[in-house]
Design a protein around this motif. Structure first.
Motif, short mmCIF file in Angstrom:
data_model
loop_
_atom_site.label_atom_id
_atom_site.label_comp_id
_atom_site.label_asym_id
_atom_site.label_seq_id
_atom_site.Cartn_x
_atom_site.Cartn_y
_atom_site.Cartn_z
N PRO A 1 20.91 4.13 -46.02
CA PRO A 1 21.13 5.55 -46.30
C PRO A 1 22.59 5.92 -46.04
CG PRO A 1 19.87 5.26 -44.27
CD PRO A 1 19.95 3.92 -44.92
N ARG A 2 23.17 6.66 -46.96
CA ARG A 2 24.57 7.03 -46.80
C ARG A 2 24.74 8.10 -45.72
NH1 ARG A 2 29.08 8.50 -51.46
NH2 ARG A 2 30.82 8.69 -50.00
N SER A 3 23.82 9.05 -45.67
CA SER A 3 23.91 10.14 -44.71
C SER A 3 22.84 9.97 -43.64
CB SER A 3 23.74 11.49 -45.41
OG SER A 3 24.81 11.74 -46.30
N THR A 4 23.22 10.28 -42.42
CA THR A 4 22.29 10.13 -41.31
C THR A 4 22.48 11.28 -40.33
OG1 THR A 4 21.45 8.55 -39.68
CG2 THR A 4 23.83 8.68 -39.93
N ALA A 5 21.56 11.37 -39.37
CA ALA A 5 21.60 12.42 -38.35
C ALA A 5 21.69 11.76 -36.99
CB ALA A 5 20.35 13.30 -38.44
N VAL A 6 22.68 12.15 -36.20
CA VAL A 6 22.97 11.49 -34.93
C VAL A 6 22.89 12.49 -33.79
CG1 VAL A 6 24.70 10.17 -33.64
CG2 VAL A 6 24.45 9.82 -36.11
N VAL A 7 22.21 12.09 -32.71
CA VAL A 7 22.10 12.91 -31.51
C VAL A 7 23.06 12.39 -30.46
CG1 VAL A 7 20.54 13.81 -29.73
CG2 VAL A 7 19.65 13.29 -32.03
N ASP A 8 23.89 13.27 -29.92
CA ASP A 8 24.80 12.92 -28.82
C ASP A 8 24.00 12.97 -27.52
OD1 ASP A 8 26.72 12.72 -26.85
OD2 ASP A 8 28.12 14.12 -27.79
N ILE A 9 23.82 11.81 -26.88
CA ILE A 9 23.06 11.76 -25.63
C ILE A 9 23.95 11.38 -24.45
CG2 ILE A 9 20.85 11.26 -26.74
CD1 ILE A 9 21.26 8.31 -26.14
N SER A 10 25.26 11.47 -24.65
CA SER A 10 26.19 11.02 -23.62
C SER A 10 26.19 11.91 -22.38
CB SER A 10 27.61 10.93 -24.18
OG SER A 10 28.03 12.20 -24.67
N ALA A 11 25.84 13.20 -22.56
CA ALA A 11 25.93 14.14 -21.44
C ALA A 11 24.65 14.21 -20.61
CB ALA A 11 26.29 15.53 -21.95
N GLY A 12 23.59 13.55 -21.03
CA GLY A 12 22.36 13.54 -20.24
C GLY A 12 21.20 14.23 -20.92
N GLU A 13 20.03 14.11 -20.30
CA GLU A 13 18.80 14.61 -20.89
C GLU A 13 18.79 16.13 -21.02
OE1 GLU A 13 15.39 13.12 -18.85
OE2 GLU A 13 15.96 11.01 -19.09
N GLU A 14 19.23 16.83 -19.99
CA GLU A 14 19.18 18.29 -20.04
C GLU A 14 20.06 18.84 -21.16
OE1 GLU A 14 17.11 20.26 -18.43
OE2 GLU A 14 16.25 18.39 -17.66
N ALA B 1 20.86 17.19 -23.88
CA ALA B 1 20.21 16.85 -25.15
C ALA B 1 19.09 17.83 -25.46
CB ALA B 1 19.66 15.43 -25.08
N LEU B 2 18.31 18.21 -24.46
CA LEU B 2 17.24 19.20 -24.67
C LEU B 2 17.83 20.55 -25.06
CD1 LEU B 2 14.77 18.43 -21.74
CD2 LEU B 2 14.18 18.46 -24.18
N ALA B 3 18.93 20.93 -24.43
CA ALA B 3 19.52 22.23 -24.72
C ALA B 3 20.01 22.33 -26.16
CB ALA B 3 20.66 22.50 -23.75
N ARG B 4 20.43 21.20 -26.73
CA ARG B 4 20.94 21.21 -28.11
C ARG B 4 19.81 21.29 -29.14
NH1 ARG B 4 24.50 16.71 -26.81
NH2 ARG B 4 26.57 17.50 -26.23
N MET B 5 18.59 20.95 -28.74
CA MET B 5 17.48 20.94 -29.69
C MET B 5 17.10 22.36 -30.09
SD MET B 5 14.93 18.11 -28.00
CE MET B 5 15.53 16.48 -27.53
N LYS B 6 16.50 22.46 -31.26
CA LYS B 6 15.95 23.73 -31.68
C LYS B 6 14.76 24.09 -30.78
CE LYS B 6 17.40 23.46 -36.52
NZ LYS B 6 18.30 24.64 -36.44
N LYS C 1 11.84 25.17 -31.35
CA LYS C 1 10.56 24.66 -31.83
C LYS C 1 10.39 23.18 -31.48
CE LYS C 1 6.69 25.10 -34.20
NZ LYS C 1 5.58 25.93 -33.68
N THR C 2 11.46 22.42 -31.53
CA THR C 2 11.38 21.00 -31.18
C THR C 2 11.07 20.83 -29.70
OG1 THR C 2 12.88 20.38 -32.98
CG2 THR C 2 12.66 18.83 -31.16
N ARG C 3 11.79 21.57 -28.85
CA ARG C 3 11.48 21.51 -27.42
C ARG C 3 10.04 21.90 -27.15
NH1 ARG C 3 16.59 24.02 -26.93
NH2 ARG C 3 15.57 26.03 -26.58
N TYR C 4 9.59 22.94 -27.84
CA TYR C 4 8.21 23.40 -27.67
C TYR C 4 7.22 22.30 -28.06
CZ TYR C 4 3.91 26.01 -28.54
OH TYR C 4 2.59 26.44 -28.56
N ASN C 5 7.47 21.62 -29.16
CA ASN C 5 6.54 20.59 -29.64
C ASN C 5 6.52 19.37 -28.71
OD1 ASN C 5 5.63 22.04 -31.84
ND2 ASN C 5 7.14 21.18 -33.25
N GLY D 1 15.77 19.17 -35.95
CA GLY D 1 15.40 19.91 -34.76
C GLY D 1 15.91 19.30 -33.47
N PHE D 2 16.39 18.06 -33.51
CA PHE D 2 16.82 17.38 -32.30
C PHE D 2 18.29 17.63 -31.95
CE2 PHE D 2 12.91 15.24 -33.34
CZ PHE D 2 12.35 15.00 -32.09
N GLY D 3 18.89 18.61 -32.60
CA GLY D 3 20.27 18.96 -32.28
C GLY D 3 21.26 17.93 -32.77
#
Length: 345
Positions: A131-144, A146-151, A153-157, A309-311
């Motif tokens: 796939p030419r385009s992809t979605a990347v989550v920055d997890i370098s700063a830690g779990e909290e 990463a959760l804060a960046r999520m939408k 609804k995603t955190r809720y689910n 939704g995963f930021g």
């Protein structure tokens, strides 16, 4: 005879991965394990290392001739070394009788190296593999973070799955049959192509013992609902394969799975988590699709609604580029591709 710098997939390459991971743009698809996997499913993998960089080239026989392909590579020691590496690749491909060389480099679409590729005689390919385009989550700063960046609804689910009793555990080789069954169920439901079961088994057998892959299984009352196989290399984790049952989808097992996979990626030292593949329309204009309703058609649109939704940061790579050695064979390859597309569509 191959040049001395080239090794086949069956030949030993001591320290290949450890040297590769320190180069800019190093990719999972350039590891020895990936070459071994592809060598068991229709390709021949050859690896090259020089002062210019490193490259794993996959060769495949077609009815028209031999095609050479470099997935997310080559990996150069510096951008200025790309022309030297290309010349080294040309020598190999011509010696193996390839009618064309396909590159899918691991740099972004606006990188100056794209202009350099064109000046070196490459053309945009009519067919891509990754796939030419992809979605990347920055997890370098830690779990909290990463959760804060999520939408929301995603955190809720994620929390909903936990509250409703979804349990996520690390899978083993004994779960691979279940994983393959879930993949086939997902294929029937969503219209995606899948590999044969033995492909996923070999991927697990090659990567998991080296700590480069994990299988996660989400269950409800001991019933498997979904599973993912996630890979990690050079600080980046990749969600390559995932599947889910038609049952209990309201329990949101896929959200719980991704959260556990993200946490594993952090634990093994990754700074980014690549969700691997979104519609290229999103890559061309991310702002237009991050917070608005998107098409409900087939393909990657459904997974984009889930992944965004995963930021995520949307990354668009340079795409596939072809260098043609035999114009007549290449045109026949293009015509065969168009006929296949027409018959399947």
């Amino acid at each position: 005879m191959l040049p001395m710098s080239w090794r086949s997939s069956g030949a030993a390459s001591p320290g290949w991965n450890s040297r590769l991971q320190h180069l800019p743009g190093a990719s999972l698809l350039q590891t020895t394990q990936w070459g071994q996997l592809k060598s068991e499913f229709g390709w021949q993998a050859l690896r090259h290392e020089s002062g210019a960089g490193m490259a794993q080239v996959l060769f495949r026989h077609t009815p028209i001739g031999r095609l050479a392909y470099v997935p997310l590579g080559p990996v150069c020691r510096s951008p200025s070394r790309l022309p030297v590496m290309i010349e080294e690749l040309h020598r190999l491909c011509r010696s193996r009788g390839a009618f064309a060389l396909k590159l899918e480099p691991n740099f972004r679409h606006n990188d100056p190296a794209v202009v350099l590729l064109r000046s070196l005689g490459f053309r945009p390919a009519f067919q891509s593999v990754q796939p030419r385009s992809t979605a990347v989550v920055d997890i370098s700063a830690g779990e909290e973070e990463a959760l804060a960046r999520m939408k929301p609804k995603t955190r809720y689910n994620i929390r909903l799955a936990e509250r409703r009793g979804v349990q996520v555990r690390q899978g083993t080789a004994d779960d691979l049959e279940t994983f393959a069954r879930l993949m086939e169920e997902t294929s029937r439901r969503d219209g995606f192509g899948v590999h044969p079961p033995r492909y996923y088994r070999r991927a697990y057998e090659l990567f998991a013992p080296e700590g480069m892959a994990r299988l996660f299984v989400a269950e409800y009352r001991s019933e498997p609902l979904a599973a993912v196989m996630v890979f990690a290399f050079a600080g980046v984790a990749h969600y390559l394969y995932g599947a889910s049952s038609d049952r209990h989808r309201n329990l949101m097992p896929n959200y719980a799975l991704q959260w556990h996979a993200l946490r594993w990626a952090r634990e093994c030292g990754c700074h980014h988590y690549d969700l691997w593949g979104v519609p290229d329309e999103v890559g061309q204009n991310p702002a237009a699709y991050l917070d608005v309703e998107v098409p409900t058609g087939e393909g990657l649109w459904g997974v984009w609604r889930f992944k965004r939704g995963f930021g995520v940061e949307v990354v668009r790579r340079a795409g596939a580029w072809d260098y043609v050695y035999d114009r007549l064979a290449y045109r026949a390859y293009w015509l065969a591709y168009r006929l296949r597309r027409r018959s399947s569509g």
